[in-house]
Design a protein around this motif. Structure first.
Motif, PDB file in Angstrom:
ATOM      1  N   LYS A  17      37.003  40.877  36.110  1.00 16.94           N
ATOM      2  CA  LYS A  17      36.898  40.481  37.513  1.00 16.94           C
ATOM      3  C   LYS A  17      38.246  40.601  38.206  1.00 16.94           C
ATOM      4  O   LYS A  17      38.362  41.165  39.293  1.00 16.94           O
ATOM      5  CB  LYS A  17      36.369  39.051  37.627  1.00 16.94           C
ATOM      6  CG  LYS A  17      34.898  38.897  37.291  1.00 16.94           C
ATOM      7  CD  LYS A  17      34.478  37.436  37.391  1.00 16.94           C
ATOM      8  CE  LYS A  17      33.007  37.267  37.028  1.00 16.94           C
ATOM      9  NZ  LYS A  17      32.591  35.852  37.058  1.00 16.94           N
ATOM     10  N   SER A  18      39.284  40.036  37.602  1.00 13.60           N
ATOM     11  CA  SER A  18      40.609  40.057  38.222  1.00 13.60           C
ATOM     12  C   SER A  18      41.163  41.482  38.279  1.00 13.60           C
ATOM     13  O   SER A  18      41.799  41.874  39.261  1.00 13.60           O
ATOM     14  CB  SER A  18      41.572  39.137  37.473  1.00 13.60           C
ATOM     15  OG  SER A  18      41.694  39.530  36.124  1.00 13.60           O
ATOM     16  N   ALA A  19      40.902  42.263  37.234  1.00 10.70           N
ATOM     17  CA  ALA A  19      41.368  43.646  37.219  1.00 10.70           C
ATOM     18  C   ALA A  19      40.665  44.468  38.299  1.00 10.70           C
ATOM     19  O   ALA A  19      41.286  45.293  38.975  1.00 10.70           O
ATOM     20  CB  ALA A  19      41.128  44.267  35.845  1.00 10.70           C
ATOM     21  N   PHE A  20      39.366  44.239  38.448  1.00  9.65           N
ATOM     22  CA  PHE A  20      38.601  44.942  39.477  1.00  9.65           C
ATOM     23  C   PHE A  20      39.145  44.614  40.866  1.00  9.65           C
ATOM     24  O   PHE A  20      39.393  45.509  41.684  1.00  9.65           O
ATOM     25  CB  PHE A  20      37.130  44.544  39.394  1.00  9.65           C
ATOM     26  CG  PHE A  20      36.286  45.081  40.513  1.00  9.65           C
ATOM     27  CD1 PHE A  20      35.752  46.361  40.455  1.00  9.65           C
ATOM     28  CD2 PHE A  20      36.030  44.312  41.644  1.00  9.65           C
ATOM     29  CE1 PHE A  20      34.981  46.866  41.495  1.00  9.65           C
ATOM     30  CE2 PHE A  20      35.270  44.807  42.685  1.00  9.65           C
ATOM     31  CZ  PHE A  20      34.743  46.088  42.613  1.00  9.65           C
ATOM     32  N   LEU A  21      39.335  43.320  41.136  1.00 10.07           N
ATOM     33  CA  LEU A  21      39.852  42.906  42.435  1.00 10.07           C
ATOM     34  C   LEU A  21      41.238  43.489  42.692  1.00 10.07           C
ATOM     35  O   LEU A  21      41.536  43.932  43.797  1.00 10.07           O
ATOM     36  CB  LEU A  21      39.909  41.378  42.521  1.00 10.07           C
ATOM     37  CG  LEU A  21      38.613  40.661  42.862  1.00 10.07           C
ATOM     38  CD1 LEU A  21      38.828  39.149  42.857  1.00 10.07           C
ATOM     39  CD2 LEU A  21      38.067  41.105  44.216  1.00 10.07           C
ATOM     40  N   SER A  22      42.083  43.475  41.677  1.00  7.05           N
ATOM     41  CA  SER A  22      43.433  44.020  41.830  1.00  7.05           C
ATOM     42  C   SER A  22      43.379  45.485  42.238  1.00  7.05           C
ATOM     43  O   SER A  22      44.064  45.912  43.171  1.00  7.05           O
ATOM     44  CB  SER A  22      44.219  43.881  40.526  1.00  7.05           C
ATOM     45  OG  SER A  22      44.386  42.531  40.174  1.00  7.05           O
TER      46      SER A  22
END
Length: 272
Positions: A17-22
């Protein structure tokens, strides 16, 4: 021996999730900064660095004063930049404060899947936000360093007109790309659906104010026949990122969707 159960790797899911958002937000920021001169890039990048600090703190405390601090700085930027604020404003970075819907807004989930999930899986956790914000902080500090190394431009302190930089950045290829998506989004037309590409090329000459001598020798005609892939790879992605905020400012979501799809396709080709 008892059969081992398949236990979901929640830590991996959080990372994803965090990687996608980044990845999505870095792409958005890169596209926005293309519209500004060096001093403005510095100011906006520092503003965003502060924003991600506030966002991380907000995830921990839910303190509405952090929202107010961010909003106050946004208002000051609007007063200072005026019409030049539009490309930045179109990205609506403030929506990242909405941890319950940001994954849907950024297309991590389809709407159907999002509606079927329990509430806790729809929402970013504090750890998700912390991982995301820490990564953004690292990326933005690196970006700030590279901006300081950019060559200075004359009259960098002049905010509203931005005439010299916009003229330089608005290449013929980018303007033709914008015309291409304007036709597709509003009229549903595509030069590939006609045998006579010259019809579109002649109209492009009109919009760009360039005299037609011999169409076969026209750079506009030669580029138009290859659209949207006149440029390829990183250059095409940069061109698409440059024109996208103009369509976003006009609420032309159909065109935005087409542009984002082309960015995604080109990115996959670069990173198979």
């Amino acid at each position: 021996m008892a059969k081992q159960k398949n236990i979901p790797d929640t830590s991996k899911e959080k990372y994803l999730k965090s990687a996608f958002l980044s990845k999505v937000v870095i792409n958005e920021i890169e596209g926005v900064l293309l519209h500004y001169n060096r001093d403005q890039k510095v100011e906006l990048t520092e503003h965003l660095i502060k924003f991600f600090e506030e966002l991380m703190e907000y995830a921990k405390t839910n303190d509405v004063l952090l929202l107010q601090q961010f909003t106050n700085r946004e208002v000051e930027l609007l007063k200072k930049y005026r019409s030049a604020y539009k490309p930045y404003e179109a990205r609506k970075f403030f929506s990242l404060f909405d941890f319950k819907n940001v994954l849907l807004d950024k297309n991590y989930f389809t709407e159907e899947k999002f509606n079927a999930l329990p509430g806790v899986e729809k929402t970013l956790s504090e750890q998700d936000v912390t991982t995301f914000c820490n990564h953004m902080d690292n990326v933005l500090h690196e970006k700030l360093y590279s901006i300081y190394l950019e060559e200075d431009v004359p009259d960098a302190t002049s905010v509203a007109p931005l005439k010299e930089e916009n003229d330089k950045d608005m290449t013929e290829a980018r303007r033709l790309l914008a015309i291409h998506y304007l036709f597709k989004a509003t009229l549903g037309t595509d030069y590939r659906s006609r045998t006579d590409t010259s019809v579109y090329a002649r109209f492009a000459h009109l919009l760009l104010g360039k005299k037609i001598t011999k169409l076969q020798d026209s750079s506009i005609y030669k580029k138009y026949k290859k659209l949207p892939n006149y440029n390829k790879g990183k250059q095409l992605i940069q061109d698409l990122q440059y024109i996208k905020p103009f369509f976003e400012a006009l609420d032309m979501q159909n065109a935005v969707d087409m542009i984002e799809k082309e960015i995604e396709t080109e990115t996959k080709e670069l990173n198979p």
